[in-house]
Design a protein around this motif. Structure first.
Motif, PDB file in Angstrom:
ATOM      1  N   GLY A   1       9.690  10.961   2.293  1.00  0.00           N
ATOM      2  CA  GLY A   1       9.104  11.719   1.212  1.00  0.00           C
ATOM      3  C   GLY A   1      10.135  12.403   0.344  1.00  0.00           C
ATOM      4  O   GLY A   1      11.334  12.147   0.456  1.00  0.00           O
ATOM      5  N   SER A   2       9.633  13.266  -0.510  1.00  0.00           N
ATOM      6  CA  SER A   2      10.510  13.966  -1.450  1.00  0.00           C
ATOM      7  C   SER A   2      10.782  15.379  -0.958  1.00  0.00           C
ATOM      8  O   SER A   2       9.974  15.981  -0.261  1.00  0.00           O
ATOM      9  N   LEU A   3      11.955  15.874  -1.332  1.00  0.00           N
ATOM     10  CA  LEU A   3      12.366  17.239  -1.022  1.00  0.00           C
ATOM     11  C   LEU A   3      12.541  17.968  -2.341  1.00  0.00           C
ATOM     12  O   LEU A   3      13.448  17.667  -3.101  1.00  0.00           O
TER      13      LEU A   3
ATOM     14  N   SER B   1       7.356  16.806   0.795  1.00  0.00           N
ATOM     15  CA  SER B   1       6.096  16.149   0.473  1.00  0.00           C
ATOM     16  C   SER B   1       6.148  14.723   1.026  1.00  0.00           C
ATOM     17  O   SER B   1       6.915  13.897   0.538  1.00  0.00           O
ATOM     18  N   PRO B   2       5.356  14.410   2.060  1.00  0.00           N
ATOM     19  CA  PRO B   2       5.446  13.099   2.704  1.00  0.00           C
ATOM     20  C   PRO B   2       4.904  11.967   1.843  1.00  0.00           C
ATOM     21  O   PRO B   2       4.041  12.166   0.984  1.00  0.00           O
ATOM     22  N   ALA B   3       5.433  10.773   2.110  1.00  0.00           N
ATOM     23  CA  ALA B   3       4.979   9.557   1.446  1.00  0.00           C
ATOM     24  C   ALA B   3       5.176   8.386   2.407  1.00  0.00           C
ATOM     25  O   ALA B   3       6.089   8.396   3.227  1.00  0.00           O
TER      26      ALA B   3
ATOM     27  N   TYR C   1       0.872  -1.175   0.000  1.00  0.00           N
ATOM     28  CA  TYR C   1       0.000   0.000   0.000  1.00  0.00           C
ATOM     29  C   TYR C   1       0.908   1.224   0.000  1.00  0.00           C
ATOM     30  O   TYR C   1       1.854   1.298   0.781  1.00  0.00           O
ATOM     31  N   THR C   2       0.623   2.184  -0.872  1.00  0.00           N
ATOM     32  CA  THR C   2       1.435   3.394  -0.972  1.00  0.00           C
ATOM     33  C   THR C   2       0.529   4.613  -0.937  1.00  0.00           C
ATOM     34  O   THR C   2      -0.518   4.636  -1.582  1.00  0.00           O
ATOM     35  N   LEU C   3       0.959   5.622  -0.180  1.00  0.00           N
ATOM     36  CA  LEU C   3       0.244   6.886  -0.073  1.00  0.00           C
ATOM     37  C   LEU C   3       1.244   8.011  -0.304  1.00  0.00           C
ATOM     38  O   LEU C   3       2.279   8.068   0.363  1.00  0.00           O
ATOM     39  N   SER C   4       0.972   8.869  -1.288  1.00  0.00           N
ATOM     40  CA  SER C   4       1.892   9.982  -1.558  1.00  0.00           C
ATOM     41  C   SER C   4       1.145  11.123  -2.230  1.00  0.00           C
ATOM     42  O   SER C   4       0.104  10.928  -2.843  1.00  0.00           O
ATOM     43  N   ARG C   5       1.706  12.293  -2.143  1.00  0.00           N
ATOM     44  CA  ARG C   5       1.121  13.473  -2.771  1.00  0.00           C
ATOM     45  C   ARG C   5       1.464  13.515  -4.258  1.00  0.00           C
ATOM     46  O   ARG C   5       0.718  14.055  -5.057  1.00  0.00           O
ATOM     47  N   HIS C   6       2.630  12.967  -4.621  1.00  0.00           N
ATOM     48  CA  HIS C   6       3.106  13.017  -6.002  1.00  0.00           C
ATOM     49  C   HIS C   6       3.351  11.609  -6.529  1.00  0.00           C
ATOM     50  O   HIS C   6       3.646  10.697  -5.774  1.00  0.00           O
ATOM     51  N   TRP C   7       3.259  11.468  -7.841  1.00  0.00           N
ATOM     52  CA  TRP C   7       3.527  10.201  -8.500  1.00  0.00           C
ATOM     53  C   TRP C   7       4.523  10.442  -9.607  1.00  0.00           C
ATOM     54  O   TRP C   7       4.358  11.426 -10.330  1.00  0.00           O
TER      55      TRP C   7
ATOM     56  N   TRP D   1       4.198  14.796   8.662  1.00  0.00           N
ATOM     57  CA  TRP D   1       3.969  16.179   8.252  1.00  0.00           C
ATOM     58  C   TRP D   1       4.059  17.130   9.444  1.00  0.00           C
ATOM     59  O   TRP D   1       4.672  18.186   9.373  1.00  0.00           O
ATOM     60  N   ARG D   2       3.460  16.745  10.566  1.00  0.00           N
ATOM     61  CA  ARG D   2       3.519  17.602  11.758  1.00  0.00           C
ATOM     62  C   ARG D   2       4.961  17.813  12.219  1.00  0.00           C
ATOM     63  O   ARG D   2       5.327  18.893  12.652  1.00  0.00           O
ATOM     64  N   GLU D   3       5.763  16.762  12.115  1.00  0.00           N
ATOM     65  CA  GLU D   3       7.147  16.825  12.575  1.00  0.00           C
ATOM     66  C   GLU D   3       8.053  17.583  11.604  1.00  0.00           C
ATOM     67  O   GLU D   3       8.973  18.276  12.020  1.00  0.00           O
TER      68      GLU D   3
END
Length: 151
Positions: A113-115, A95-97, A50-56, A85-87
């Motif tokens: 995530g990505s920077l 962008s967290p993933a 399972y993957t969750l991210s803002r960008h693909w 994200w809070r941290e």
């Protein structure tokens, strides 16, 4: 360290739009690649991952791993993503993933995530690892993502 993962590429499909990936409905090009856009977040789900991210596609410029017991991956990923994200919200262009892989009787969690705006400051990887191994957060994640019928 940048890590790309071997997820299906929508442009590999015959007749696929060669433009930028975009959020689209259930019949759009991303749905055929196993992606499900949801409120601006890309999710992919197979039996083992399972993957969750803002960008693909998902890129981990910053990454830490941990192991957890068998839990509901979608709920676990959402909680971990929120805590990351809070941290790390002070990181410009972050962008967290989260990626969760079933391993045996448990889960392997890759989070980070990505920077998009340069490198992370020194100590950020250690901060992320500490977050993933914080006993209070882990207990909260396990409670929130427990599978029905678990204690």
């Amino acid at each position: 360290m940048t890590q790309d993962f071997d997820h299906p590429d929508p442009s590999d499909r015959p007749g696929a739009d060669s433009g930028k990936a975009r959020l689209s409905g259930a019949d759009g090009p991303l749905a055929h690649a196993g992606l499900r856009p949801r409120r601006g977040w890309y999710t992919t789900e197979t039996r083992a991952r399972y993957t969750l991210s803002r960008h693909w596609p998902v890129v981990f410029d910053l990454v830490a791993c941990t192991h957890l017991p068998l839990l509901r991956a979608n709920r676990l990923a959402r909680q971990i993503r929120q805590d990351i994200w809070r941290e790390l919200r002070h990181l410009r262009g972050f962008s967290p993933a989260v990626e969760i892989v079933h391993e045996g009787a448990g889960l392997k969690v890759r989070a980070g995530g990505s920077l998009m705006a340069g490198a992370a400051p020194a100590g950020t990887s250690a901060q992320l690892a500490a977050l993933l191994n914080d006993p209070e957060r882990r207990a909260r994640w396990c409670h929130w993502a427990r599978i029905r019928g678990q204690g």
